[in-house]
Design a protein around this motif. Sequence first.
Motif, PDB file in Angstrom:
ATOM      1  N   THR A  24       0.739  -1.277  -0.081  1.00  0.00           N
ATOM      2  CA  THR A  24      -0.067  -0.035  -0.022  1.00  0.00           C
ATOM      3  C   THR A  24       1.101   1.352   0.195  1.00  0.00           C
ATOM      4  O   THR A  24       2.099   1.215  -0.261  1.00  0.00           O
ATOM      5  N   SER A  25       0.181   2.267   0.302  1.00  0.00           N
ATOM      6  CA  SER A  25       1.308   3.571   0.322  1.00  0.00           C
ATOM      7  C   SER A  25       1.518   3.750   1.781  1.00  0.00           C
ATOM      8  O   SER A  25       1.255   3.176   2.760  1.00  0.00           O
ATOM      9  N   ARG A  26       2.601   4.847   1.761  1.00  0.00           N
ATOM     10  CA  ARG A  26       3.239   4.954   3.173  1.00  0.00           C
ATOM     11  C   ARG A  26       2.247   5.795   4.100  1.00  0.00           C
ATOM     12  O   ARG A  26       1.989   5.336   5.228  1.00  0.00           O
ATOM     13  N   ARG A  27       1.325   6.550   3.651  1.00  0.00           N
ATOM     14  CA  ARG A  27       0.116   7.263   4.266  1.00  0.00           C
ATOM     15  C   ARG A  27      -0.799   6.109   4.947  1.00  0.00           C
ATOM     16  O   ARG A  27      -1.035   6.357   6.147  1.00  0.00           O
ATOM     17  N   THR A  28      -1.031   5.175   4.069  1.00  0.00           N
ATOM     18  CA  THR A  28      -1.991   4.118   4.708  1.00  0.00           C
ATOM     19  C   THR A  28      -1.354   3.355   5.524  1.00  0.00           C
ATOM     20  O   THR A  28      -1.839   3.168   6.988  1.00  0.00           O
ATOM     21  N   VAL A  29      -0.191   2.699   5.365  1.00  0.00           N
ATOM     22  CA  VAL A  29       0.441   1.943   6.395  1.00  0.00           C
ATOM     23  C   VAL A  29       0.928   2.524   7.769  1.00  0.00           C
ATOM     24  O   VAL A  29       1.114   1.937   8.752  1.00  0.00           O
ATOM     25  N   SER A  30       1.011   3.840   7.503  1.00  0.00           N
ATOM     26  CA  SER A  30       1.429   4.657   8.739  1.00  0.00           C
ATOM     27  C   SER A  30       0.221   5.326   9.644  1.00  0.00           C
ATOM     28  O   SER A  30       0.350   5.294  10.571  1.00  0.00           O
ATOM     29  N   ASN A  31      -0.969   5.286   9.115  1.00  0.00           N
ATOM     30  CA  ASN A  31      -2.199   6.072   9.814  1.00  0.00           C
ATOM     31  C   ASN A  31      -3.488   5.217   9.704  1.00  0.00           C
ATOM     32  O   ASN A  31      -4.324   5.784  10.302  1.00  0.00           O
ATOM     33  N   TYR A  32      -3.280   4.101   9.222  1.00  0.00           N
ATOM     34  CA  TYR A  32      -4.683   3.339   9.000  1.00  0.00           C
ATOM     35  C   TYR A  32      -4.548   2.007   9.849  1.00  0.00           C
ATOM     36  O   TYR A  32      -3.345   1.363   9.874  1.00  0.00           O
ATOM     37  N   ALA A  33      -5.588   1.611  10.543  1.00  0.00           N
ATOM     38  CA  ALA A  33      -5.615   0.165  10.853  1.00  0.00           C
ATOM     39  C   ALA A  33      -5.724  -0.788   9.927  1.00  0.00           C
ATOM     40  O   ALA A  33      -6.465  -0.477   8.994  1.00  0.00           O
ATOM     41  N   MET A  34      -5.104  -1.977   9.976  1.00  0.00           N
ATOM     42  CA  MET A  34      -5.202  -2.577   8.680  1.00  0.00           C
ATOM     43  C   MET A  34      -5.167  -4.195   9.125  1.00  0.00           C
ATOM     44  O   MET A  34      -4.751  -4.557  10.567  1.00  0.00           O
ATOM     45  N   GLY A  35      -5.857  -4.899   8.404  1.00  0.00           N
ATOM     46  CA  GLY A  35      -6.125  -6.324   8.814  1.00  0.00           C
ATOM     47  C   GLY A  35      -6.344  -7.434   7.744  1.00  0.00           C
ATOM     48  O   GLY A  35      -5.984  -7.149   6.513  1.00  0.00           O
ATOM     49  N   TRP A  36      -6.362  -8.494   8.200  1.00  0.00           N
ATOM     50  CA  TRP A  36      -6.669  -9.733   7.237  1.00  0.00           C
ATOM     51  C   TRP A  36      -7.980 -10.342   7.450  1.00  0.00           C
ATOM     52  O   TRP A  36      -8.213 -10.616   8.508  1.00  0.00           O
ATOM     53  N   PHE A  37      -8.768 -10.807   6.367  1.00  0.00           N
ATOM     54  CA  PHE A  37      -9.911 -11.626   6.458  1.00  0.00           C
ATOM     55  C   PHE A  37      -9.712 -12.648   5.580  1.00  0.00           C
ATOM     56  O   PHE A  37      -9.018 -12.638   4.736  1.00  0.00           O
ATOM     57  N   ARG A  38     -10.796 -13.507   5.707  1.00  0.00           N
ATOM     58  CA  ARG A  38     -10.662 -14.546   4.768  1.00  0.00           C
ATOM     59  C   ARG A  38     -12.089 -15.130   4.305  1.00  0.00           C
ATOM     60  O   ARG A  38     -12.867 -14.876   5.389  1.00  0.00           O
ATOM     61  N   GLN A  39     -12.129 -15.648   3.257  1.00  0.00           N
ATOM     62  CA  GLN A  39     -13.371 -16.124   2.755  1.00  0.00           C
ATOM     63  C   GLN A  39     -13.195 -17.538   2.358  1.00  0.00           C
ATOM     64  O   GLN A  39     -12.600 -17.822   1.138  1.00  0.00           O
ATOM     65  N   ALA A  40     -13.866 -18.590   2.765  1.00  0.00           N
ATOM     66  CA  ALA A  40     -13.754 -19.926   2.143  1.00  0.00           C
ATOM     67  C   ALA A  40     -15.101 -20.194   1.243  1.00  0.00           C
ATOM     68  O   ALA A  40     -16.162 -19.475   1.520  1.00  0.00           O
ATOM     69  N   PRO A  41     -14.757 -20.980   0.551  1.00  0.00           N
ATOM     70  CA  PRO A  41     -16.075 -21.375  -0.157  1.00  0.00           C
ATOM     71  C   PRO A  41     -17.556 -21.934   0.377  1.00  0.00           C
ATOM     72  O   PRO A  41     -17.153 -22.508   1.145  1.00  0.00           O
ATOM     73  N   GLY A  42     -18.233 -21.098   0.002  1.00  0.00           N
ATOM     74  CA  GLY A  42     -19.755 -21.390   0.634  1.00  0.00           C
ATOM     75  C   GLY A  42     -19.815 -20.812   2.228  1.00  0.00           C
ATOM     76  O   GLY A  42     -20.818 -21.049   3.044  1.00  0.00           O
ATOM     77  N   LYS A  43     -18.701 -19.966   2.709  1.00  0.00           N
ATOM     78  CA  LYS A  43     -18.855 -19.304   3.900  1.00  0.00           C
ATOM     79  C   LYS A  43     -18.804 -17.984   3.860  1.00  0.00           C
ATOM     80  O   LYS A  43     -18.285 -17.081   3.002  1.00  0.00           O
TER      81      LYS A  43
END
Length: 124
Positions: A24-43
């Motif tokens: 991402t950008s320097r602005r985003t990685v420095s000032n935004y909360a960031m996360g990972w999500f996942r989606q399995a088939p059918g869920k």
Amino acid sequence: QVQLVESGGGLVQAGDSLRLSCATSRRTVSNYAMGWFRQAPGKEREFVAAIAVSGGFTSYADSVKGRFTISRSIAENTMYLQMNNLKPEDTAVYYCAADYYSGIYLQGRTYNYWGQGTQVTVSS
């Protein structure tokens, strides 16, 4: 404009490791909360992990605690998800997300910016 680009997915065997990246950008990685999500088939899409703007505060889903580690590198403008001891149930499309938020309540909030996703497949 917040852009998030995931990479690092692939096909691995149970017990293997992978590291996902979200560029991402320097602005985003420095000032935004960031996360990972996942989606399995059918869920539905589910929360995996997140990292706060300040202090390195992190939050994890119970299903990945002790196996996954989230981190960010401001120098590299990138967020990471190190995934160890992968299981077949970790198979999903993994999405990077960001939100302009400086607090520590990371798991139940709405994230307003999303990447396109990267596929992770774990065979047994």
